[in-house]
Motif scaffolding. Structure first.
Motif, short mmCIF file in Angstrom:
data_model
loop_
_atom_site.label_atom_id
_atom_site.label_comp_id
_atom_site.label_asym_id
_atom_site.label_seq_id
_atom_site.Cartn_x
_atom_site.Cartn_y
_atom_site.Cartn_z
N VAL A 169 159.80 23.91 31.14
CA VAL A 169 159.08 22.68 31.46
C VAL A 169 157.76 23.01 32.14
N MET A 170 157.79 24.00 33.04
CA MET A 170 156.54 24.41 33.70
C MET A 170 155.52 24.89 32.68
N LEU A 171 155.99 25.78 31.77
CA LEU A 171 155.07 26.34 30.78
C LEU A 171 154.59 25.26 29.82
N TYR A 172 155.51 24.38 29.42
CA TYR A 172 155.13 23.36 28.45
C TYR A 172 154.15 22.36 29.07
N LEU A 173 154.32 22.09 30.38
CA LEU A 173 153.36 21.21 31.05
C LEU A 173 151.97 21.82 31.00
N THR A 174 151.90 23.15 31.19
CA THR A 174 150.61 23.83 31.11
C THR A 174 150.04 23.70 29.70
N VAL A 175 150.91 23.94 28.70
CA VAL A 175 150.47 23.83 27.32
C VAL A 175 149.94 22.42 27.05
N LEU A 176 150.71 21.42 27.51
CA LEU A 176 150.31 20.03 27.27
C LEU A 176 148.97 19.73 27.93
N LEU A 177 148.78 20.28 29.13
CA LEU A 177 147.52 20.06 29.83
C LEU A 177 146.37 20.63 28.99
N LEU A 178 146.57 21.83 28.47
CA LEU A 178 145.52 22.46 27.68
C LEU A 178 145.31 21.72 26.36
N GLU A 179 146.41 21.17 25.80
CA GLU A 179 146.26 20.39 24.56
C GLU A 179 145.54 19.08 24.81
N PHE A 180 145.84 18.50 25.98
CA PHE A 180 145.29 17.17 26.25
C PHE A 180 143.87 17.25 26.78
N PHE A 181 143.55 18.32 27.50
CA PHE A 181 142.29 18.41 28.21
C PHE A 181 141.06 18.11 27.35
N PRO A 182 140.99 18.61 26.10
CA PRO A 182 139.80 18.34 25.29
C PRO A 182 139.49 16.85 25.12
N ILE A 183 140.49 15.99 25.23
CA ILE A 183 140.23 14.56 24.99
C ILE A 183 139.35 13.96 26.09
N PRO A 184 139.75 14.05 27.37
CA PRO A 184 138.82 13.53 28.38
C PRO A 184 137.55 14.37 28.47
N ALA A 185 137.61 15.65 28.07
CA ALA A 185 136.44 16.52 28.19
C ALA A 185 135.31 16.08 27.27
N GLU A 186 135.66 15.26 26.24
CA GLU A 186 134.63 14.75 25.34
C GLU A 186 133.52 14.02 26.08
N GLU A 187 133.93 13.39 27.17
CA GLU A 187 133.00 12.52 27.88
C GLU A 187 132.01 13.31 28.74
N PHE A 188 132.33 14.57 29.00
CA PHE A 188 131.48 15.33 29.91
C PHE A 188 130.84 16.49 29.16
N SER A 189 129.53 16.42 28.96
CA SER A 189 128.87 17.44 28.15
C SER A 189 128.94 18.81 28.82
N LYS A 190 129.06 18.83 30.15
CA LYS A 190 129.10 20.11 30.86
C LYS A 190 130.33 20.91 30.46
N LEU A 191 131.40 20.22 30.07
CA LEU A 191 132.66 20.90 29.77
C LEU A 191 132.76 21.34 28.32
N ASN A 192 131.62 21.20 27.59
CA ASN A 192 131.68 21.46 26.16
C ASN A 192 132.19 22.84 25.81
N LYS A 193 131.72 23.85 26.57
CA LYS A 193 132.10 25.23 26.27
C LYS A 193 133.62 25.40 26.38
N LEU A 194 134.13 24.95 27.49
CA LEU A 194 135.57 25.05 27.75
C LEU A 194 136.35 24.31 26.67
N ARG A 195 135.82 23.14 26.32
CA ARG A 195 136.48 22.30 25.33
C ARG A 195 136.57 23.02 23.98
N ASN A 196 135.44 23.59 23.59
CA ASN A 196 135.43 24.28 22.29
C ASN A 196 136.38 25.47 22.30
#
Lengths: 256, 636
Positions: free
Chosen positions: B127-154
C-alpha cells in the motif's frame, strides 16, 4: 524448551497463581468492563481460573505455541519466540493493529482498551524469571503442584506417565501435545478442555504454514505479473505499429 | 439550491461530526469510543475502511491496465477520474487505519521492523509503494496548470508505462494479500468463507468492484454536476464486468465444492442466509441482468447494478473481516455510532477532495461549470438574517464552515458522557442488604459472593451498639439508606456529597466561601470537612472515615471495612488467616437463607457455562463461616 504442565484434577481453584502473576507484574485490580470476556483473561489478568460444574477448575493462560500464529502475524515483529520457548512482546515496536489477537487460535492476547496508549497484554512465561533460572511466578505459587514448570520433553513424559498410571482418573489425551503444531503449556484433565478453544477442535497443522504458501508466492506473483503486463504491452504496441506502417491511409479509414 | 452545494454541505456536516468523534477517540482510547472488545478485536474500521476501501479503489489499476497496457483508447476519458479515485481511496484507507490502530504514531515501524512472514506486513508495504506510484501517476494532471513543473511532468509521463506496470503488480499483490490475512484463522472464519484460495477470491472480486465503482462514480458525478454520462463506455465496462462476475461465481462455488462445504448451503443459520444474500447481490443477480442488452444500457439499471454489486463486495469484506467469524465468547458486535461516524467522515473527506480536484483540475474532458463563476450573477442576501454573505464563492465557504462547526459542536455535545466517564466499567448497581443471620453478599449479582455471618458480627462487636461500626451515612431523613443510594456503581467513584445540592438555593443554599477558604483553590481537599457541619454524620467509634466527598465504590468500601478490621483482629486474636481473601470468599454459591425461607434472589444458578451449586443450610447445620480461619487451613 521450557514448558508448563497443568493437571486439572489437582487444581483446587485457589487462584494463588492468578494473584502471584498480578503481583509479579504489578497489574491493576480488575473491574468488569464492557470489553471483558467470560474467561476472566484481560490486559490485567494474564492467567485466570475457569470454574466448571461440580467444582472443576481449569487454568487459562497463553499456550506458547511451538509455531505461534501471533508471532507470524505481527507485521512489525513485536511478538517474538525466544529460545527458551516464551512468546514475548515488545511494546516499543507494536503499532496496535491487533492482528495477533485475531490470529491466536486460543484467543489469548488481550488489549488495553481503556488506555489512550494501549498495548497488547498476555502471559510471557515469566521470561525474566526463567532466564534467571527461576520458575514462573504462577507455578511457584501453586500450593498443590497442579501446575508445574520444567522441560517440555520431561513434562510430556510425566503427563503420559500419569495417564498410564491412573487411566481411570484422566481422559487419555495430553492437550497441547500436537494441536496447531504443539504448545508449551500442556494440560491433562478428567474433563473435556474444549472450552479453551471456544469449543472448536484444532487440527495438528501449525497455523503459520497456512499463510506461508500464499506468502511464498508473493515474489513470483510480482515478477510474473510485471513480466506479463510488460509483454502484453509490448506485443500490442508492436501490432499497432505494424498496423500503422502501411501509411496514413489506414488511419484515415479508421477515423471515418 | 443546486444539488452539488447541498451534497457538499452534507459532506461538511458529516466531517464536522467526525472531527468531534475523532478527537474523543484519541483522548479516551478505543475501548469507550468503539464497540470492539477482546472477543472482537477487529470491527467496522478494518472491514469497511481498510478492506472495503482498498477494494473500492481497485478501479485505478484496472483502468490504467485497460488504457495503457491493452491500449483500449476509448476508455481514455475515464482513466483520470479512476486514478484520482484510487489515489484518494488509498489515502482514505491510510487515514481510516490511523483511527483503528492503537498506536497510530508507530505506523512507520513497518518500514524499519520487518516480519516477512506476516501478510499484513506485505499489505502495508504494497500500500505504501502503491500510494507512491499513484502519486506519481496522478501528479502530471495538476502539474498541467503550472508551467514551471513542465520538466518534471514530462519526465513522469515518460515513466508512465513502468509506473503502470508496477501499479498493477503491486495491486495484484495487496488486493489478494488482504485475503491472505485470514488464512491464519481457519478456526475463526466460517467455513463458507474460509478457503485456501481466499487471496484469489479477493483479487477477482476486487476487479469486479473496481469496474463497478468506476461506473457508479461516473454515474453519480454526472448526476451531481448535471453533465452528460458516458453511457456507451459504462455499458462496455458492465459487459466486461459480466465475465469477471461469472468467473467469480464459478471459482467461489467450485471452491466450496472442492472443499466439500456445499452441504453448508442448505442450513438455516444466519451465516448461510448472509452467504446467499452476499453472493446474490454481488454476482448472481448482476450477471443475469447484465446478460440482457436492453438492461445494460438502461440508465436506471446502470444505477442499480453497480450499487448492488459494490454493496455486495463490501459486505463480503466486512463478513470475512469479522462479521462471520465463529464467535469467541458470545459477544455480539455491532459497530458503535462513533465507528460509523468516523467511517462516514473518512469517506466524506475523500469525496470533498475529489470534488475539489474535479472542479480545479482537468480530470474530465470538460471541467464542470460552476454556476457561481457566472459574472452576471449578483451576490445574494442570506434569507434569514438579511445580511450579505459576500460574493457567492465567499458565501458558500461561510456556509460550509458553518455546517462543519455546527456539526462538530453538536457532535461534542452528543458524545456519550456515561460511557466516557465510566471508562467502560459495566454498571452493576448495588442491592439492598438484608439482616439475616447469614447474609449472602453479592453486589454485582454474578453468583460470586461471600456468605457473611451477620449475626456473629453483631454478637462479637457489642450487640446493638455495633451497627454504627459498619453502617455509615444515611440520606437526610433516612435511617438506613441502601448502599446503592450513594454507591451507584460497584466499582466507580461515587459522589457521596452532591455539590449542586449544597450550593443551590433550593438545597442548602451555601455560598462558595462558606466551605472553601478564600485564598485557596476551590477543590475537595481545601474544602471544609463534612463533619464540621454534619456532626452526626459518622457515629463515634465507627471504622468509616470520610476524607472528602468522593468515596470509593461499593466493593472497595466493603473490602476496606472488612480487611482493615480483620487485620487488626488477626493480631489481637492470634488468627493470622483472618484477613486472607479466602477466609470470606470460600466458594461460589447461592444460599437459601434460614431466616427468610427462600432467598429472594436465587440468581446465578446458571450463568454461561458455569453452574453454581445451590447450597441450603438449616439451623442444625450452621454455615461454616466463622471467624476462626480454620476452613482455610483445612483446605490448604
Amino acid at each position: 524448551m521450557k514448558a508448563i504442565l497443568t493437571d486439572t484434577t489437582k487444581c483446587i481453584g485457589c487462584r494463588e497463581c492468578v494473584i502471584a502473576c498480578k503481583k509479579t507484574y504489578n497489574l491493576e485490580e480488575e473491574v468488569p468492563r464492557r470489553w471483558s470476556s467470560d474467561d476472566g483473561l484481560s490486559s490485567r489478568n494474564w492467567t485466570s481460573i475457569i470454574q466448571k460444574p461440580e467444582g472443576k477448575f481449569i487454568r487459562k493462560q497463553c499456550r506458547h505455541c511451538l509455531q505461534p500464529a501471533c508471532v507470524s502475524a505481527c507485521p512489525v515483529g513485536a511478538l517474538r519466540k525466544t529460545s527458551e520457548g516464551a512468546v514475548i512482546y515488545d511494546s516499543k515496536k507494536c503499532i496496535g493493529c491487533r492482528y495477533c489477537m485475531m490470529a491466536c487460535p486460543y484467543g489469548i492476547p488481550r488489549y488495553d482498551w481503556d488506555q489512550p496508549v494501549p498495548y497488547v497484554r498476555k502471559c510471557i512465561l515469566c521470561y525474566d524469571r526463567i532466564t534467571q533460572g527461576k520458575q514462573p511466578a504462577c507455578t511457584e505459587a501453586c500450593p498443590t503442584e497442579a501446575t508445574i514448570f520444567g522441560d517440555r520433553q520431561e513434562l510430556l513424559g510425566e503427563a503420559h506417565r500419569r495417564l498410564k498410571e491412573t487411566p481411570d482418573k484422566y481422559i487419555d489425551r495430553v492437550w497441547g501435545e500436537k494441536e496447531v503444531g504443539g504448545t508449551q503449556v500442556l494440560y491433562i484433565s478428567d474433563i473435556d478442555l474444549s472450552c479453551l478453544t471456544y469449543g472448536r477442535p484444532l487440527g495438528e497443522k501449525p497455523l503459520p504454514t497456512r499463510t506461508a504458501t500464499a506468502m511464498n508466492a508473493v515474489p513470483y506473483t510480482f515478477v510474473g505479473m510485471s513480466a506479463t503486463m510488460a509483454g502484453i504491452s509490448w506485443i500490442i504496441g508492436r501490432r499497432m505499429k505494424i498496423q500503422e506502417k502501411p501509411g496514413d491511409d489506414q488511419r484515415e479509414d479508421n477515423d471515418e | 439550491m443546486n444539488r452539488i452545494y447541498t451534497f457538499k454541505t452534507i459532506l461538511w456536516t458529516i466531517l464536522g461530526f467526525g472531527a468531534a468523534v475523532g478527537t474523543a477517540r484519541f483522548i479516551y482510547g478505543l475501548g469507550v469510543t468503539t464497540n470492539l472488545s477482546d472477543s472482537v478485536p477487529w470491527g467496522l474500521w478494518i472491514g469497511f475502511d481498510v478492506m472495503g476501501g482498498v477494494a473500492l479503489a481497485a478501479g485505478g489499476f484496472i483502468l490504467t491496465a485497460t488504457v495503457y497496457i491493452f491500449r483500449l483508447e476509448k476508455f481514455h476519458g475515464i482513466v483520470r477520474p479512476a486514478v484520482l479515485t484510487a489515489f484518494l481511496g488509498y489515502i482514505a484507507v491510510a487515514v481510516g487505519l490511523l483511527f483503528d490502530l492503537g498506536l497510530p504514531w508507530n505506523i512507520w515501524h513497518m518500514i524499519i521492523f520487518w516480519n516477512p512472514h506476516s501478510p499484513l506486513f506485505e499489505v502495508g508495504w504494497c500500500v505504501m509503494l502503491y500510494l507512491t506510484v499513484l502519486l506519481l501517476e496522478f501528479f502530471p494532471i495538476p502539474a498541467e496548470e503550472f508551467s514551471k513543473l513542465n520538466k518534471l511532468r514530462n519526465f513522469l509521463l515518460k515513466l508512465r508505462l513502468p509506473l503502470v506496470i508496477a501499479g498493477i503488480a503491486l495491486s495484484t499483490l495487496h488486493q489478494s494479500s488482504l485475503g491472505s490475512l485470514f488464512l491464519i484463522m481457519p478456526y475463526n472464519v466460517h467455513p463458507l468463507w474460509y478457503s485456501p484460495i481466499l487471496p484469489v477470491l479477493f483479487f477477482i472480486s476486487a476487479i469486479t468492484l473496481g469496474l463497478m465503482m468506476v461506473s457508479f462514480e461516473s454515474k453519480f458525478t454526472s448526476w451531481l454536476y448535471r453533465r452528460e454520462t458516458e453511457t456507451d463506455l459504462l455499458a462496455k465496462l458492465c459487459s466486461a464486468a459480466r465475465w469477471v462476475f461469472l468467473i467469480y461465481i464459478i471459482v467461489r462455488f467450485g471452491d466450496l465444492a472442492f472443499r466439500g462445504q456445499l452441504g453448508h448451503l442448505g442450513g438455516g443459520e444466519w451465516q448461510v442466509v448472509m452467504f446467499w444474500v452476499e453472493i446474490a447481490i454481488t454476482a448472481l443477480i448482476p450477471v443475469i441482468l447484465l446478460s440482457i442488452p436492453k438492461i445494460r444500457i438502461a440508465p436506471v439499471w446502470q444505477w442499480i447494478i453497480p450499487m448492488m454489486s459494490i454493496f455486495g463486495i463490501v459486505l463480503n469484506r466486512i463478513n470475512v473481516g469479522g462479521l462471520v467469524h465463529i464467535n469467541r465468547g458470545n459477544t455480539l458486535y455491532l459497530p458503535s455510532l462513533t465507528e460509523i461516524t468516523i467511517s462516514a467522515s473518512v469517506v466524506a473527506g475523500a469525496a470533498l477532495v475529489f470534488l475539489y480536484m474535479v472542479e480545479r483540475y482537468k480530470i474530465w474532458e470538460k471541467r464542470p461549470a460552476d454556476p457561481n463563476t457566472d459574472p452576471t450573477k449578483i451576490p445574494e442576501f442570506d434569507f434569514a438574517s438579511r445580511t450579505s454573505l459576500g460574493t457567492p464563492e465567499v458565501a458558500l465557504r461561510t456556509k460550509y464552515s458553518l455546517a462543519f462547526i455546527l456539526a462538530a459542536a453538536v457532535g461534542f455535545a452528543l458524545l456519550s458522557t456515561e460511557n466516557l466517564s465510566s471508562a467502560g466499567t459495566e454498571s452493576s448497581p448495588a442491592k439492598e442488604a438484608r439482616g439475616w443471620e447469614t447474609m449472602w453478599i453479592d453486589g454485582d449479582l454474578d453468583g460470586e459472593g461471600t456468605a457473611f455471618p451477620h449475626a456473629k458480627h453483631i454478637d462479637n462487636n457489642g450487640k446493638e451498639k455495633s451497627c454504627v461500626l459498619c453502617h455509615h451515612m444515611n440520606l437526610p431523613l433516612d435511617n438506613s439508606s441502601q448502599c446503592s443510594a450513594c454507591h451507584r456503581d460497584m466499582y466507580l467513584l461515587s459522589d457521596a456529597f452532591g455539590h449542586d445540592r449544597h450550593a443551590s438555593a433550593s438545597g442548602a443554599g451555601l455560598k462558595c466561601f462558606d466551605c472553601h477558604k478564600k485564598d485557596l483553590t476551590k477543590n475537595a481537599d481545601t474544602a471544609k470537612p463534612c463533619k464540621d457541619c454534619h456532626g452526626d454524620l459518622v457515629a463515634e467509634g465507627s471504622t468509616i472515615t470520610v476524607e472528602n466527598y468522593r468515596t470509593i465504590g461499593y466493593v472497595e468500601s466493603m473490602h476496606r471495612l472488612c480487611i482493615g478490621c480483620h487485620s487488626q483482629k488477626a493480631d489481637s486474636l492470634e488468627k493470622p488467616d483472618l484477613p486472607r481473601c479466602a477466609n470470606c470468599h470460600k466458594e461460589k454459591r447461592t444460599i437459601i437463607s434460614p431466616d427468610a425461607g427462600v432467598h429472594p434472589h436465587q440468581y446465578g444458578a446458571e450463568k454461561d457455562n458455569v453452574i453454581f451449586p445451590i447450597v441450603s443450610y438449616n439451623s442444625e447445620q450452621p454455615p461454616d463461616t466463622t471467624n476462626t480461619g480454620s476452613a482455610v487451613e483445612n483446605s490448604r
